[in-house]
Design an enzyme around this catalytic site. Structure first.
Site, short mmCIF file in Angstrom:
data_model
loop_
_atom_site.label_atom_id
_atom_site.label_comp_id
_atom_site.label_asym_id
_atom_site.label_seq_id
_atom_site.Cartn_x
_atom_site.Cartn_y
_atom_site.Cartn_z
N CYS A 168 0.97 -0.86 -0.16
CA CYS A 168 -0.26 -0.20 0.09
C CYS A 168 1.30 1.34 -0.31
O CYS A 168 0.66 1.95 -0.53
CB CYS A 168 -0.81 0.20 1.01
SG CYS A 168 -2.30 -1.88 1.34
N HIS A 300 -2.89 7.70 5.93
CA HIS A 300 -2.87 6.43 5.50
C HIS A 300 -4.22 6.04 6.11
O HIS A 300 -5.23 5.80 4.75
CB HIS A 300 -1.91 5.47 5.76
CG HIS A 300 -1.83 3.61 5.07
ND1 HIS A 300 -2.09 4.27 3.64
CD2 HIS A 300 -2.41 3.19 5.64
CE1 HIS A 300 -1.88 3.30 3.10
NE2 HIS A 300 -2.03 2.21 3.67
N HIS A 338 -9.59 2.66 -0.12
CA HIS A 338 -8.22 2.41 -0.59
C HIS A 338 -8.05 1.99 -1.99
O HIS A 338 -8.11 0.31 -2.36
CB HIS A 338 -7.74 1.01 0.39
CG HIS A 338 -6.18 0.96 0.83
ND1 HIS A 338 -5.72 1.44 0.31
CD2 HIS A 338 -5.66 0.76 1.69
CE1 HIS A 338 -4.65 1.34 0.65
NE2 HIS A 338 -4.08 0.38 2.20
#
Length: 577
Positions: A168, A300, A338
């Site tokens: 990620c 994040h 995401h």
């Protein structure tokens, strides 16, 4: 040391084909996580079908980019859109992509590579050579390691070209590599991309069943109801240059660093607050920045049970010691989900949108702060409505499931608009030349200029002019449609001034450089005071004065000839020469 700046951006996001649409959706509080059957039938595996999806990904102009149409049909849509986004990011920077061919430009791509079935045929037939060639083409063309190489190939870039996968945190790690190469002088410019798209339901099923993804399909970052992250898509790109070579500047990259958690008692997949906080401190220290000077952190923020509390704790420990002012936290994943390998560049795009609008978009799905986070709020501030913001130092945080962390500090470009910035055709009419693939494309740019007076400035038109200098070449089928928009200032009946727009359109039918014509009008093209209207233009007036001084030695009064209303001023012209 040189300053590295972000000069262009572009991308495709859920419900957003452009960064402009993305900004509009963010500020309007649109939930870009939707449920439909555009990827697979609703109800597949009895899992939530809510996901952030790019809508338009099937079209691609292969001949414009000089790619084989048969090969393009086999490409992952991400690879095609990355080529488009790269081209658009350079245009956004006011740079003509043709001028970048052969340059020492690096391409750094962040992507998450899962074990999937994409790229492989269901049934190979070894006895049929054509079938084997098709299978090989399909599998090799879709290697994610080639995504970056294909961008370099299409644009003839000669710098480093690599795909980066730290899960990620991939695209923010890619930016760190690009930033360091520019500082070291290894490259002259850099393309930084992030990409993630989902075409198979298997991973979604596994992660929902194991509790990583929200079974409701709701990304409730920092909220008491948070129950996992939501899958999303993004294909986005940034263009980085050294400040001295930039034509526009969105933000300066002040510092960018990466680290990894190393060994952890809780296991590889559990994030570390200590490691993240250490990285944040080192990122500030490298740029000699006091952490309390940071005015905004784009987190994040995945809405996972472990990730959010640990990240918030790290931000608090790194940035809040001695802080007296609130520190707003952004959570892009609450708006769109995401985008994994593309999440870092997506977050950077959001920060620059906040810079441009002096406002941080609201986070969504935030109603009640998670109990274990309350001790950090305040000074931390979770935003649930549009937040007026004076651009300052901003931090973007990313961490990967394997413990690879990335952190970037940005500084805004404080450029104040001038009062005459919108006076685009005051002295004389202005001609704006536009080229495009189709007539509609040319009209689109014309419509934008005519219908957006608050966004069209002299600076904008200067950037546009450089990108429209297109020369036919063998690498592309080119821009055959040409248009000119003539902008003229006129006086209305109520004595108010407005701009009048006249359009001209044409098409080049032959792919060749148009011939140069030399016209000799004799004396029929002169008239009294023919240069008078142009004298308010400084560069023109300076040249007239320069020529006047040269000819004055020969007894020629050039200024009288060009500026006098006397009809006899031209009559003796031939005699003097």
């Amino acid at each position: 040391m040189c300053n590295v700046v972000i000069t262009g951006m572009s991308g495709r996001f859920p419900l957003s084909d452009t960064t402009d649409e993305f900004a509009k959706n963010l500020f309007s509080g649109v939930d870009m996580v939707t449920e439909d059957d555009s990827r697979w039938p609703l109800g597949t595996y009895n899992m939530s079908g809510r996901m952030g999806k790019i809508q338009n990904y099937k079209q691609f102009d292969s001949t414009f980019f000089g790619l084989n149409e048969q090969l393009v049909e086999e490409l992952d849509p991400q690879s095609r859109m990355l080529v488009e986004a790269t081209y658009e990011a350079m245009l956004d920077a006011g740079v003509n992509p043709q001028d970048m061919r052969g340059s020492n430009t690096g391409v750094y791509l962040g992507v998450s590579a899962y074990t999937m079935n994409d790229g492989y045929m269901e049934d190979g037939q070894p006895d049929l050579r054509e079938n084997m060639q098709e299978a090989m083409t399909h599998s090799i063309a879709n290697m994610k390691s080639l995504f970056a190489n294909r961008i370099s190939y299409v644009n003839d870039f000669k710098g480093p070209s690599m795909a980066v996968d730290t899960a990620c945190s991939a695209s923010l790690t890619a930016l760190t590599l690009a930033y360091n190469d520019l500082l070291l002088g290894n490259t002259d410019a850099a393309i930084v991309c992030g990409t993630h798209m989902v075409f198979e339901p298997f991973i979604n099923q596994y992660q929902q069943e194991l509790g990583m993804c929200s079974p409701r399909g709701v990304s409730a970052v920092f909220d008491e109801s948070a129950d996992g992250y939501v899958k999303s898509e993004a294909v986005c790109c940034l263009f980085l240059q050294r400040r001295r070579e930039a034509r526009r500047v969105y933000a300066q990259v002040v510092s960018a660093r990466v680290n990894v958690d190393g060994y952890k008692k809780m296991g590889l997949f559990f994030p570390s607050a200590e490691s993240q906080a250490e990285l944040m401190r080192k990122t500030c220290k490298a740029a000699k920045v006091d952490p309390t000077q940071v005015t905004y952190v784009e987190t994040h923020g995945t809405a996972t049970k472990a990730g959010d509390p640990i990240e918030v704790k790290a931000i608090y420990n790194a940035y809040c010691e001695g802080r007296t002012e609130p520190l707003p936290l952004g959570a892009l994943k609450s708006n769109m989900g995401h985008s994994e390998g593309g999440s870092g560049v997506s977050a950077l795009v959001k920060v620059m949108i906040a810079y441009e609008n002096e406002c941080i978009p609201p986070n969504l799905n935030f109603n009640k702060l998670k109990e274990e986070l309350k001790r950090f709020f305040p000074p931390l501030l979770a935003i649930n409505e549009k937040y007026s913001y004076k651009p300052g130092l901003a931090a973007v945080n990313n961490f990967g499931i394997g413990g690879a962390n990335a952190h970037v500090l940005l500084k805004p470009n404080h450029k104040l608009g001038t009062s005459d910035g919108f006076l685009i055709a005051e002295t004389i009419p202005r001609i704006v030349n536009i080229c495009g693939r189709t007539e509609d494309a040319v009209k689109y740019v014309m419509d934008f200029i005519q219908n957006n007076p608050k966004r069209v400035t002299n600076d904008f038109l200067a950037l546009l002019a450089n990108t429209m200098k297109y020369t036919p070449n063998v690498n592309s089928s080119g821009m055959p449609f040409r248009g000119s928009l003539i902008i003229k200032k006129v006086l209305e009946e109520n004595n108010k001034m407005k701009y009048e727009y006249k359009r001209q359109m044409g098409v080049m039918k032959e792919k060749s450089v148009r011939p140069l014509w030399l016209l000799f009008p004799g004396l029929g093209g002169q008239w009294p005071a023919m240069a008078k209207a142009l004298m308010p233009i400084k560069i023109f007036a300076d040249k007239v004065e320069e020529c006047h001084q040269i000819l004055h030695e020969f007894g020629v009064d050039l200024k009288h000839m060009l500026l006098s209303e006397d009809k006899t001023s031209m009559s003796t012209m031939t005699a003097k020469f």
